[in-house]
Design a protein around this motif. Structure first.
Motif: not given
Length: 236
Positions: A48-49, A51-52, A56, A102, A104-105, A108, A154
């Motif tokens: 997650t961290t 990908t955020r 991109t 996208s 990870g965003h 969350v 998003r």
């Protein structure tokens, strides 16, 4: 079909395919982040961290560059309008990079929406002892009102990220704008046309999310409507 329509369709395919993959990955990351197993939580949190934190654009450049020159296998489909069959591996790599960018965003957002229900609600669900399918349906129904607005925002941003496909021989709307502007030198004209195309597509995505949100909100109001109490005549 006109060239403009082909490139719009290509953008829609890029968005729909990568967005679907991103949502699946987001659910896995959100679930992994709440796993009782510490290694699973660490892996989900790290992904997650990542990908955020990584843009991109860099993910797309890395994936597309790595896939360049790779011969496409015969079993790999090419659903991307306007993209040559020889570039299908690059196109799928870009789809994967967009999805990862996208995930990870979205993960969350989904995890936060689930946690916003409160521990009391979670305890009630566990006490009910429902089947996994019923529990999942209940969770989805309750999470949508809180999670859908930021998810929709998003997904609109995700549409704009598809423009990075123009860095490679993969058809998309932004690539069409670049091609026409460089060929005809009518930069303003094609920039306006491309911008309008993105506005229409963004509005369609946002409108679809709002319709789902309104439908769910309506269902919730019906379910929470208090039962009618019949008047009972009391003899005097």
């Amino acid at each position: 079909m006109s060239a403009f329509a082909v490139y719009v369709a290509a953008t829609v395919v890029l968005w729909a395919t990568s967005a679907a993959m991103a949502l699946v990955l987001a659910v896995l990351l959100a679930a992994g982040g709440r796993s009782p197993r510490r290694p699973v939580r660490i892996v989900a949190g790290s992904l997650t961290t990542l990908t955020r934190g990584v843009p991109t654009s860099l993910l797309v450049i890395a994936a597309g560059t790595f896939a360049m020159g790779t011969p496409p296998p015969g079993w790999l489909p090419n659903p991307f309008p306007g993209t040559p069959d020889g570039m299908v591996v690059v196109a799928w790599s870009i789809v994967a990079a967009l999805a990862f960018g996208s995930a990870g965003h979205l993960g969350v957002i989904l995890r936060s929406a689930y946690e916003s229900l409160g521990e009391h609600w979670h305890e009630q669900v566990r006490t009910m002892g429902s089947s996994t399918r019923m529990t999942l349906a209940l969770v989805v129904r309750e999470v949508i009102p809180a999670g859908l607005p930021p998810v929709g925002a998003r997904l609109v941003h995700h549409l704009h990220n598809t423009a990075f496909a123009a860095l490679f021989p993969v058809a998309d709307l932004f690539g069409w704008v670049q091609l026409q502007a460089n060929t005809t030198f009518e930069v303003t004209h094609y920039a306006v046309v491309g911008a309008l195309g993105y506005v229409v597509l963004s509005g369609a995505i946002w409108g679809a999310c709002r319709l789902i949100e309104a439908r769910v909100a309506g269902d919730r109001r019906v379910r929470r409507r208090p039962p009618a109490v019949a008047a009972v005549a009391v003899p005097r």
